[in-house]
Scaffold this active site. Sequence first.
Site, mmCIF file in Angstrom:
data_model
loop_
_atom_site.group_PDB
_atom_site.id
_atom_site.type_symbol
_atom_site.label_atom_id
_atom_site.label_comp_id
_atom_site.label_asym_id
_atom_site.label_seq_id
_atom_site.Cartn_x
_atom_site.Cartn_y
_atom_site.Cartn_z
ATOM 1 N N VAL A 72 47.423 21.813 15.234
ATOM 2 C CA VAL A 72 47.402 23.117 15.839
ATOM 3 C C VAL A 72 47.068 24.373 15.034
ATOM 4 O O VAL A 72 46.146 24.799 15.355
ATOM 5 C CB VAL A 72 48.660 23.186 16.974
ATOM 6 N N LYS A 91 53.407 25.278 29.411
ATOM 7 C CA LYS A 91 52.826 24.069 28.541
ATOM 8 C C LYS A 91 53.511 22.707 28.715
ATOM 9 O O LYS A 91 52.969 21.773 29.022
ATOM 10 C CB LYS A 91 53.467 24.584 26.917
ATOM 11 N N LEU A 125 45.082 22.682 23.460
ATOM 12 C CA LEU A 125 43.810 21.871 22.729
ATOM 13 C C LEU A 125 44.079 20.422 22.993
ATOM 14 O O LEU A 125 45.090 19.768 22.742
ATOM 15 C CB LEU A 125 44.042 22.268 21.235
ATOM 16 N N ARG A 126 42.994 19.885 23.205
ATOM 17 C CA ARG A 126 43.024 18.461 23.332
ATOM 18 C C ARG A 126 42.253 17.577 21.732
ATOM 19 O O ARG A 126 41.297 18.627 21.479
ATOM 20 C CB ARG A 126 42.099 17.935 24.304
ATOM 21 N N ASN A 161 51.358 19.688 30.643
ATOM 22 C CA ASN A 161 51.467 18.379 29.846
ATOM 23 C C ASN A 161 52.183 17.406 30.784
ATOM 24 O O ASN A 161 51.747 16.034 30.817
ATOM 25 C CB ASN A 161 51.715 18.438 28.531
ATOM 26 N N LYS A 212 48.761 19.129 1.050
ATOM 27 C CA LYS A 212 47.936 19.389 2.378
ATOM 28 C C LYS A 212 47.144 20.752 1.914
ATOM 29 O O LYS A 212 45.832 20.712 2.045
ATOM 30 C CB LYS A 212 48.718 19.698 3.405
ATOM 31 N N CYS A 249 51.619 14.420 21.889
ATOM 32 C CA CYS A 249 52.053 15.738 22.701
ATOM 33 C C CYS A 249 52.682 14.984 23.965
ATOM 34 O O CYS A 249 53.856 15.192 24.221
ATOM 35 C CB CYS A 249 50.613 16.363 23.225
ATOM 36 N N PHE A 309 42.058 12.842 34.594
ATOM 37 C CA PHE A 309 43.315 12.006 34.162
ATOM 38 C C PHE A 309 44.026 11.082 35.234
ATOM 39 O O PHE A 309 45.085 10.850 35.574
ATOM 40 C CB PHE A 309 44.598 13.322 33.893
ATOM 41 N N LEU A 310 42.844 10.398 35.641
ATOM 42 C CA LEU A 310 43.282 9.218 36.832
ATOM 43 C C LEU A 310 42.756 7.842 36.072
ATOM 44 O O LEU A 310 42.427 7.167 36.788
ATOM 45 C CB LEU A 310 42.676 9.440 38.067
HETATM 46 C C1 UDX Z 1 47.033 16.867 25.480
HETATM 47 C C2 UDX Z 1 46.659 18.079 26.475
HETATM 48 O O1 UDX Z 1 45.324 17.261 27.155
HETATM 49 C C3 UDX Z 1 46.395 18.957 25.721
HETATM 50 O O2 UDX Z 1 45.829 20.035 26.973
HETATM 51 C C4 UDX Z 1 47.539 19.562 25.010
HETATM 52 O O3 UDX Z 1 47.365 20.770 24.504
HETATM 53 C C5 UDX Z 1 47.885 18.685 23.903
HETATM 54 O O4 UDX Z 1 48.176 17.308 24.587
HETATM 55 P P1 UDX Z 1 45.853 15.252 23.565
HETATM 56 O O5 UDX Z 1 47.222 14.746 23.327
HETATM 57 O O6 UDX Z 1 44.863 15.531 22.633
HETATM 58 O O7 UDX Z 1 46.103 16.661 24.452
HETATM 59 O O8 UDX Z 1 44.911 14.141 24.387
HETATM 60 P P2 UDX Z 1 44.579 13.844 26.142
HETATM 61 O O9 UDX Z 1 43.243 13.902 26.012
HETATM 62 O O10 UDX Z 1 45.179 14.762 26.790
HETATM 63 O O11 UDX Z 1 45.024 12.317 26.312
HETATM 64 C C6 UDX Z 1 46.525 11.980 26.119
HETATM 65 C C7 UDX Z 1 46.555 10.479 26.300
HETATM 66 O O12 UDX Z 1 46.251 10.096 27.599
HETATM 67 C C8 UDX Z 1 45.603 9.664 25.372
HETATM 68 O O13 UDX Z 1 46.175 8.515 24.727
HETATM 69 C C9 UDX Z 1 44.535 9.203 26.325
HETATM 70 O O14 UDX Z 1 43.858 8.053 26.172
HETATM 71 C C10 UDX Z 1 45.547 9.101 27.654
HETATM 72 N N1 UDX Z 1 44.760 9.252 28.932
HETATM 73 C C11 UDX Z 1 44.203 10.338 29.220
HETATM 74 C C12 UDX Z 1 44.962 8.099 29.742
HETATM 75 O O15 UDX Z 1 45.288 6.915 29.601
HETATM 76 N N2 UDX Z 1 44.133 8.289 31.037
HETATM 77 C C13 UDX Z 1 43.488 9.427 31.383
HETATM 78 O O16 UDX Z 1 43.028 9.613 32.515
HETATM 79 C C14 UDX Z 1 43.629 10.518 30.505
#
Ligand code: UDX
Length: 446
Positions: free
Chosen positions: A7, A219, A150-151, A223, A31, A275, A264-265
């Site tokens: 981040v 936040k 952020l993703r 999440n 780092k 996260c 996210f489905l």
């Molecule tokens: C997440 C949030 O999306 C972001 O807004 C926040 O700031 C940080 O946490 P991130 O951890 O980078 O981001 O990944 P994300 O794309 O959200 O996916 C998280 C996990 O869920 C991954 O392991 C992904 O494979 C899984 N996932 C996501 C699923 O299993 N199914 C989905 O439909 C979406």
Amino acid sequence: MIGCGYVGLVTGACLAEIGHEVVCTDNDEAKIRTLQAGQLPIYEPHLDQVVERARAQKRLSFTSDVHEAIRSGDAIFICVGTPPLENGDADLSAIDRVAKWIATESRSPKLVVEKSTVPVQTGQQLKRALAVYGRNGGATFQVASNPEFLREGTAVGDFLHPDRIVIGVENKTAEEKLREIYRPILEKRFHCPVHTKGCPSSDPPPFVVTTINSAELIKHASNSFLALKISYANALADLCEKLDANVEEVTRAMGLDPRIGPQFLRAGLGFGGFCFPKDIQAFIRLAERAGVDFALLKEAEGINKRRIAQFLEKARRVLWVLKEKKVGILGLAFKPNTDDIRFAPAIDMIRQLLAEGAHVSAYDPEAVEKTRAVYPKIHYGADAYEVAKDSDAVFVVTEWPEFRALDWKRIHGLMARPLVFDGRNLLDAAEMKRLGFEYHSVGRPD
Ligand code: UDX
């Protein structure tokens, strides 16, 4: 910017990209040395371009001297880690330590911005800590919360093209200062490394101003809600398997309802990363402490924790005995376009496979080196074909698009038994059958 983790680095580099002068610091000297040498400690698309440009224009620098970094800024973003403690609470000791440094080193007024994901009311504690630790200094402090969304894998684009910018503040001065910091994004005045042929036109992102407590809550609430959606899709997938329906058909139609939305489905092996797993856990603890039984979240977490064991049970039914079977793992990162393996489903899956005596061979386009540090003894293939060679089964664990584009006919010829467990529904079931594979996925008829 204090903390050069994922981040901190993305935030620092992107704030420099939009025109600010940013000094980043971290207590991990190795780092900082890596960054000073022009290399990145993480893989994140476009971040290298942003860092290089900002450094060349002298707007971004890295130092291991935390005091220098504190003195140089009017606004200090705290981006340190808040990992889970044994009991699920977020460990806030790094924030406390940083508060002490800021309070004792500051010689001018500072706006202290929480970027780290923290439980609600951390801002209040931070304000108190700054006052206590800084009681002998002359500096004044304002505290604000600015949660990041952020993703990993799309973080640079997410920063420059956010859905919303949320700030939690106590007064107008802090609000104006943060508005000024984000003005180039609100007015779309920046160089975008993601859209080289010009950014798609869109309205400026909403600038949402709330109290600090609400911002902190936004936040965790966001999440956890997304995690809930994923677990819902996964429970639905289990039901589809029992009732001979197809989860993809079901979620596709559900997602067409704008009140539900398509994102996210995606059913599969569940959510990983640094996260969702820790945030949902911390949110459950937070609710418990507040005397609210958020059982809904506990179930979402429980569904997620059972994903790997359930999937391996399916594999056991087909493979019978796992001991001494040669198993190929495609994908180690917790999701595509990152080398991050923290709380990655693959790590848990490999642990369980090794415990049963399987011989594991793995490949990931980016995450092999990080996984090697956790599992030095398993075999790592140079590519997916090497992993598939002579194996009794291949597991697709991360949905890297390049796995879809593999020459699966060739893989069929290489495997000892052409058996694929697709934990991400990445491949076309009909095509896999046509190629002669025994193919199993999640929530889709076998
Ligand atoms: C997440 C949030 O999306 C972001 O807004 C926040 O700031 C940080 O946490 P991130 O951890 O980078 O981001 O990944 P994300 O794309 O959200 O996916 C998280 C996990 O869920 C991954 O392991 C992904 O494979 C899984 N996932 C996501 C699923 O299993 N199914 C989905 O439909 C979406």
